[in-house]
Design an enzyme around this catalytic site. Sequence first.
Site, PDB file in Angstrom:
ATOM      1  N   THR A  93     -13.181   8.680   5.664  1.00 28.38           N
ATOM      2  CA  THR A  93     -12.997   8.589   7.109  1.00 28.38           C
ATOM      3  C   THR A  93     -11.512   8.767   7.395  1.00 28.38           C
ATOM      4  O   THR A  93     -10.712   7.922   7.016  1.00 28.38           O
ATOM      5  CB  THR A  93     -13.455   7.215   7.623  1.00 28.38           C
ATOM      6  OG1 THR A  93     -14.855   7.095   7.360  1.00 28.38           O
ATOM      7  CG2 THR A  93     -13.208   7.066   9.110  1.00 28.38           C
ATOM      8  N   LYS A 169     -18.075  10.972  12.845  1.00 29.80           N
ATOM      9  CA  LYS A 169     -18.030   9.705  12.104  1.00 29.80           C
ATOM     10  C   LYS A 169     -17.258   8.644  12.894  1.00 29.80           C
ATOM     11  O   LYS A 169     -17.681   7.486  12.990  1.00 29.80           O
ATOM     12  CB  LYS A 169     -17.368   9.960  10.740  1.00 29.80           C
ATOM     13  CG  LYS A 169     -16.777   8.762  10.057  1.00 29.80           C
ATOM     14  CD  LYS A 169     -17.820   7.784   9.525  1.00 29.80           C
ATOM     15  CE  LYS A 169     -17.108   6.597   8.896  1.00 29.80           C
ATOM     16  NZ  LYS A 169     -17.988   5.611   8.325  1.00 29.80           N
ATOM     17  N   LYS A 238      -9.031  -0.358  11.619  1.00 28.88           N
ATOM     18  CA  LYS A 238      -8.471   0.956  11.272  1.00 28.88           C
ATOM     19  C   LYS A 238      -9.307   2.065  11.897  1.00 28.88           C
ATOM     20  O   LYS A 238      -8.784   3.000  12.521  1.00 28.88           O
ATOM     21  CB  LYS A 238      -8.438   1.122   9.747  1.00 28.88           C
ATOM     22  CG  LYS A 238      -7.642   2.321   9.251  1.00 28.88           C
ATOM     23  CD  LYS A 238      -8.001   2.676   7.809  1.00 28.88           C
ATOM     24  CE  LYS A 238      -9.348   3.389   7.741  1.00 28.88           C
ATOM     25  NZ  LYS A 238      -9.613   4.126   6.505  1.00 28.88           N
TER      26      LYS A 238
END
Lengths: 292, 292, 292, 292
Positions: A93, A169, A238
């Site tokens: 990611t 994502k 994050k």
Amino acid sequence: MDIGFIGLGEMGGAMAERALKAGHTVRVWNRSRDKTRALADQGASVVDTPEQAFAGDAAFSMLADDHALRSVLVDGGLLKHAPKGLVHVNMATISAALALELAELHAQHGVAYVAAPVLGRPDVAAAGKLNILAAGASESIDRVQPVLDALGQKTWRVGSEPQHANVLKLAANFMLASAIESFGEAAALVSGHGIESQTLLDVITNSLFPGPVYQGYGKMIAERRYEPALFKARLGLKDVRLAIAAGDAVNVPLPVASVVRDNLVDALAHGDGEKDFAVLGQVAARRAGRES
Amino acid sequence: MDIGFIGLGEMGGAMAERALKAGHTVRVWNRSRDKTRALADQGASVVDTPEQAFAGDAAFSMLADDHALRSVLVDGGLLKHAPKGLVHVNMATISAALALELAELHAQHGVAYVAAPVLGRPDVAAAGKLNILAAGASESIDRVQPVLDALGQKTWRVGSEPQHANVLKLAANFMLASAIESFGEAAALVSGHGIESQTLLDVITNSLFPGPVYQGYGKMIAERRYEPALFKARLGLKDVRLAIAAGDAVNVPLPVASVVRDNLVDALAHGDGEKDFAVLGQVAARRAGRES
Amino acid sequence: MDIGFIGLGEMGGAMAERALKAGHTVRVWNRSRDKTRALADQGASVVDTPEQAFAGDAAFSMLADDHALRSVLVDGGLLKHAPKGLVHVNMATISAALALELAELHAQHGVAYVAAPVLGRPDVAAAGKLNILAAGASESIDRVQPVLDALGQKTWRVGSEPQHANVLKLAANFMLASAIESFGEAAALVSGHGIESQTLLDVITNSLFPGPVYQGYGKMIAERRYEPALFKARLGLKDVRLAIAAGDAVNVPLPVASVVRDNLVDALAHGDGEKDFAVLGQVAARRAGRES
Amino acid sequence: MDIGFIGLGEMGGAMAERALKAGHTVRVWNRSRDKTRALADQGASVVDTPEQAFAGDAAFSMLADDHALRSVLVDGGLLKHAPKGLVHVNMATISAALALELAELHAQHGVAYVAAPVLGRPDVAAAGKLNILAAGASESIDRVQPVLDALGQKTWRVGSEPQHANVLKLAANFMLASAIESFGEAAALVSGHGIESQTLLDVITNSLFPGPVYQGYGKMIAERRYEPALFKARLGLKDVRLAIAAGDAVNVPLPVASVVRDNLVDALAHGDGEKDFAVLGQVAARRAGRES
């Protein structure tokens, strides 16, 4: 297939193991070598440099974040020296900005590139049940599909532009964060009225909101049990930041993401960064004066 | 059973019809009489006053809002004149404050009281597939269960305090609103990056977020089609405000509810109050300069 | 004094000119040379490299952002080659993270370092009326005070740790942004009720909120006139992001900053990034359906 | 003048005293009689009913909230029995909805009506330094101006529609709340970086933000001293809710008001409703894990 795998953290390690079990030949590399031992025991060849992993039919990477990926792939010159014909499958990611940059860099260096971030935590990865969002040239994805089939229960082909998989994502993870947050607030609301939040959870997971997110994270919130962490709040933050940054890149405000972000910062301020993402429920309870 | 039914809007009308079809004897009353005709054709007795409906075994009410309910039930003296032994089943979504007040009032007047708000829109009501959240004395719920079975696919018994059912309903509707909002923002995000929001919808409804909410409202957002409204934005805003008020009553902040509320006010400011609740997706798109 | 000045944008150019007018000897450098001409006409020596500006008694820098500053100062090796004894006065608004890093880097290279970000726009700089927030060793600030006196109406000495000045500047700019946003919302509120927002502005600037912020930005909002920009929305967004990042660094949630950030992204999405920061008032009006 | 005054809480009591000291004849009424004693000692006539206060040249009211005002004025029939020619000056902060309703009711009953809410706390009222926002027919305001002059340092005439004064008051109080909140967040930010929030306060009150709000509330936040309360958080929350409701009435979203509202609910959840409005600074500090 003959593949390399770099980045063997909780997710990457579980994925490399799945590839091994499916019979693929796997060279593994990790910055800290101790993570390679268990894989060596299962038949992986441990190599000394990422270059050695970037060989064979395809190389898979699952590095921790933008910084780690850039350091190895770009600054380290890995892309420059990758053999022509190799397919690089990046499953991490990463930011939308780096995703776009990498797509361009691979094209410049003549390396086939597939972005294939995944939905699912380490336990899901270990079970080979990930949902994989893959984008890139169809023929490149075709070539690595046998490995992807070993890692996930389904590969979603979401187009030819690699960075699109990364944005999807981030959007999915933002929705995950929002769902946790909204259940956390709703649980605080019903608790405030003297109702067990488990009652709310039972009702909604059997009506409006079936599926793993509300069941899994909801259960942790209803039980006020945030450890052990299946997905850490710090990592969730994050990802929410990356979603906000992806919005910034194209001028899309994400006000719910901002709320979740602030609440995760609140969680970290209270020392809960290593607890599960579900700890958003504790932030909601604390703000309602109902923490204990 | 021999029941009365007052409040025959879209929801109430569909529910009374289900009761008739299940073979119950139904007396119906509505402020505006024209809504009673279709039910009369199906065998309902149309009565002239709410008092006449509040007779027999049980009386069901599905009035539009706090104001309508208070006007008929409290100010109109209906409770005072209700026969002893009657069970009143209030199926409307009302404020937590009125819910508590009504629980006390019924007790004072010796009228058995069941709060039984529902999850589901008029189309779901017409199919008898509602989820019913019922709270009150068990024996009272037992007595009306045959009718509830005609109205819903499942009755969730959520305790003995009637107002708890109302708070749970508000919490569930808040979560519904949050889910729509977060998909709306996520759709704007991926659109901003040149990705079809339908792609995001396919991925998430087949992985993290199965179930009717994302599929139903998500589809409207992905198709940017907000009419005809299955559940109006204006009514959604009413419910979000009730959730916030329920939080206020017990000092529980609901920051995501505040964001949704502001965005629904934005929708109304743009004349979209009669469009579907999913129009939150249009607010997100407009704020991103992508309204089309 | 004999000083160098690098970074001659709207702010830097006005400041260098003030230094010249006060009788100081000024060597100037800018990446794009055309900005140096007007200063040359007023007696500045135009130099070819930043190294030549980093000489004499002190060097002042007013570069556009973190990236520009890092590029010249760190990557370009400027610090490494700076003469011992030089005082570097960095007047730009930079991130808290870079501020801390620079404090450490200067110490390593034995260059005296003063962080001295300013409150005020180019028109204020041209008038020598800036408020300067200076932090660093007292003796270093003492040495450059004669130049600071030429640039500002007041130098606030805010401690010995240079990065503190930068954090204070970000906090002040966040408060500025919040004030504009809240007047923008309040103006939309009264307008919605048929009241001139000028009336609100008159009342509050003569009672609760005197001072330049409400008078200046408030006037633009009341008049719905956002051009010419005195401080661009795009730059305001940059500063709000830096404030949020400074909060992130120490786990401090800033929920109002998040709201302002989202609204500035909304402004940029509508093509208003080059308009004045006050355009937040237009975002509020647009959301209320009252844009025109 | 010969006036009546009803509602003698902290604000109303101080105002009635000012009128007495200026030489006016004042009849006073309050629901709880003990508040009238001090005024009687200073020469006020204590009357037994609000009707007796609604006589003479003008009647002033400063009741606690919508409910109290409606109860006395509307439900109690006071307006119906008010003598023709009387001017009623309503100085309380009330909802925009009630403000509009009252304007219409007074017109129906032929009672001259001036809405004159004030900016300032009890200490300001006692000093006769209030800012008064007056709206209504000019000739009516003219008639009561002598009394207003005794109560405030300035009367702002903000138009002929009484409810406009109330909306302006709510807008001003919303801005007050926003300013406190933003300083609270900024103080938490600089504290997180090891900087005294007093330093920030010194800088901003001497540059961008002079005036009583930042100085007064900012000082309490910098000193983390929230008692004794000059204006209670609970009452501040009431006013912010009224501002949001006023926005709702005309479809104006107020996202910063929503943030402040949630934070005030957080304050009440922690038992701080009776502390000063400045306690928003404590909420910000607590969320940053820096409450101590």
